[in-house]
Structures are given as C-alpha cells and as structure tokens.
Scaffold this motif. Sequence first.
Motif, mmCIF file in Angstrom:
data_model
loop_
_atom_site.group_PDB
_atom_site.id
_atom_site.type_symbol
_atom_site.label_atom_id
_atom_site.label_comp_id
_atom_site.label_asym_id
_atom_site.label_seq_id
_atom_site.Cartn_x
_atom_site.Cartn_y
_atom_site.Cartn_z
ATOM 1 N N PRO A 155 -5.335 -1.363 -1.629
ATOM 2 C CA PRO A 155 -5.911 -0.759 -0.421
ATOM 3 C C PRO A 155 -5.178 -1.294 0.808
ATOM 4 C CG PRO A 155 -7.623 -1.605 -1.882
ATOM 5 C CD PRO A 155 -6.326 -2.107 -2.425
ATOM 6 N N PRO A 156 -4.911 -0.447 1.790
ATOM 7 C CA PRO A 156 -4.179 -0.924 2.972
ATOM 8 C C PRO A 156 -4.771 -2.184 3.594
ATOM 9 C CG PRO A 156 -4.323 1.463 3.021
ATOM 10 C CD PRO A 156 -5.154 1.015 1.842
ATOM 11 N N ALA A 157 -6.094 -2.297 3.601
ATOM 12 C CA ALA A 157 -6.727 -3.478 4.206
ATOM 13 C C ALA A 157 -6.482 -4.746 3.407
ATOM 14 C CB ALA A 157 -8.233 -3.245 4.343
ATOM 15 N N ALA A 158 -6.059 -4.600 2.140
ATOM 16 C CA ALA A 158 -5.826 -5.770 1.289
ATOM 17 C C ALA A 158 -4.341 -6.080 1.111
ATOM 18 C CB ALA A 158 -6.456 -5.538 -0.086
ATOM 19 N N ALA A 182 0.831 -1.205 0.000
ATOM 20 C CA ALA A 182 0.000 0.000 0.000
ATOM 21 C C ALA A 182 0.869 1.261 0.000
ATOM 22 C CB ALA A 182 -0.923 -0.017 1.210
ATOM 23 N N VAL A 183 2.034 1.161 -0.620
ATOM 24 C CA VAL A 183 2.980 2.272 -0.620
ATOM 25 C C VAL A 183 2.366 3.530 -1.233
ATOM 26 C CG1 VAL A 183 5.175 3.082 -1.592
ATOM 27 C CG2 VAL A 183 5.021 0.795 -0.591
ATOM 28 N N PHE A 184 1.635 3.356 -2.335
ATOM 29 C CA PHE A 184 1.078 4.508 -3.047
ATOM 30 C C PHE A 184 -0.367 4.821 -2.644
ATOM 31 C CE2 PHE A 184 4.019 3.024 -6.663
ATOM 32 C CZ PHE A 184 5.104 3.701 -6.094
ATOM 33 N N SER A 185 -0.926 4.022 -1.756
ATOM 34 C CA SER A 185 -2.307 4.248 -1.326
ATOM 35 C C SER A 185 -2.382 4.576 0.160
ATOM 36 C CB SER A 185 -3.167 3.008 -1.632
ATOM 37 O OG SER A 185 -2.573 1.840 -1.091
ATOM 38 N N SER A 186 -1.250 4.921 0.743
ATOM 39 C CA SER A 186 -1.197 5.300 2.151
ATOM 40 C C SER A 186 -0.057 6.293 2.331
ATOM 41 C CB SER A 186 -0.965 4.063 3.033
ATOM 42 O OG SER A 186 0.300 3.485 2.749
ATOM 43 N N GLU A 187 0.108 6.796 3.522
ATOM 44 C CA GLU A 187 1.224 7.699 3.817
ATOM 45 C C GLU A 187 2.458 6.840 4.101
ATOM 46 O OE1 GLU A 187 1.224 11.009 3.639
ATOM 47 O OE2 GLU A 187 -0.853 10.924 2.947
#
Length: 294
Positions: A221-224, A149-154
């Motif tokens: 997504p972070p949850a995935a 989730a590098v590009f979908s989170s901080e």
Amino acid sequence: MRIGLLGTGPWARIAHAPALSGHDGLDFAGVWGRRPEAAKELAERHGVRAYDDVDALFADVDAVAVALPPEVQADLAARAARAGCHLLLDKPLAVTVEQGRAVAEAVEEAGVASVVFFTTRFQPEPAAWITEQAAVPGWFTGRAQWLGAVFSSESPFATPWRREKGALWDVGPHALSVLLPVLGDVRRVTAAAYGPGDTVHVVLDHTSGASSTLTLSLTAPPAASGAAVELLGEAGVAVLPESSDGAVRPLMRAADALRAAARTGRPHACDATFGLRVTEILTAADDLLNGGAR
C-alpha cells in the motif's frame, strides 16, 4: 568523458538524461533506443544526437549509460565493452547468471571500467553509514525491508519486466547492496517464500556468521512504502539513515565513480563483478521460490 545513453523509457527520461546532461565532467553525446521516435524526442530535449545504429554510438563515445530492461542491458553492455566503452549500468546487471557473467567477462577482457548504479551506495549519508558499519565487528543479524507501491499506485515504472520478475529482482539488488558490504558475502540462501502480491521474504546466511532477512515488495500500500535496514549485534542496533537525494545527483556520483575507475584502472566496489554476485544470489532465491508452491 564522452558518454552516450542507451534507453528512452521513464528511468532514462527522469534520471539518466538529466544526470548526463547536467554533469560538468561529461560530454553527453547522444541517445539510442529501441524506439527511434522516442530516441529522437529525448535527444532533442537535451540537444544531442539520436542514433539509429547502436554500434555507431559505441564508436563515437568513451562510455555508455544504460537505462534498459536487464535482459536487454546485459547483451548490449557486453557488446559495448567489447567496443571499448566504459559502462554505467543499472541494477540488476542481468536476470540470469549466464548473462551477468558474460558482461563481467567482457569488461575484464576489454579492460574497461564498470559501475552498477545501486542508488543507496551513491547517496552520501547511507554510503557513509555502510562504510562505518562495515568496520564494526560482531554483527549478529540484519533486516532489510524494501517496500514499493509500483503495482498498487499509478506508477510509470510498472513496466513489463518488473511485472514478470517482481520485487525480488527490482528492489532485491538495493537490499543486497547494503547488506553485503557490512555482513559479508552470502554463503547460502536458506529460505525464500512469497507474501501478498509479488512480495517475497528471503533469509540469508553470510560469511561473517551473521544472518539476514529481506522483505521485498512492489505491491505494498502506498502508505506503507519505503525502505529500512536495521543491524543488530555486539555494538547494539544501527539503522540506515534516510536520504532525500532522489536519483539524479546519485547518478552523477556514479558517473564520477566510473570516471575515477577509468582513470586509475582500479575497479569500483559496485562494478560488474559485484553486479554478477548480486545476480547469483537473486537467482538462488528465485530457484527456491520456484521450487515451492505459491
């Protein structure tokens, strides 16, 4: 073994410097970076010298650990090898076959040891599982899924080279480092296609006759997010065990592997030659992706 660190970014600060400074068998000598002020700050934090001249660092140490973008790593690694330094390298070894080959050739010509830090290979439970499954005959197919989730989170790891090269080059090496020892070398990359964001799907044909699929992403997504490897064959189904080991202790084990290779002269399984092979496979997948429409 007296060792220096090349690099001052998040990975150097979070993983490499703590591993080198906390290892009883290493003498952490100093830090060089492309930003002298960052090298000075990191060196002061660990009580070592900051080097302005990378060649001076090479002259003062037995080995270097590299925490730099792959295109920068490759050139400096070859230079360090020619200076007689053993190499603790990051993945991917390089982002072109030519650069990767230059590192492998420099290592061979200089007679130095090299270890590429494929994290999973230095985590005890996953490493033991890989060895066990490599001895099991009759694998039919495998599936590796590495979702970040590098590009979908901080994330501090949303660095320019990752934005340019994407998941194929960042987490693809991890997947290959697990599959290749078990299913054999790749005879052919048979398919590669994009998914959402930087997600890629890759299909491999292995020398054992087995096939495998890779699903790689840094925009999940972070949850995935998470990693999973599953093998299916005559013995049934085998699943890669999870590890909560983090990065520092596996890096210490990689340093132990480098020390052993330097002492014995026997190449480690994750040496620069293996790193080059991973680069060749990723390049073949990248060529397929770039040859098709996104």
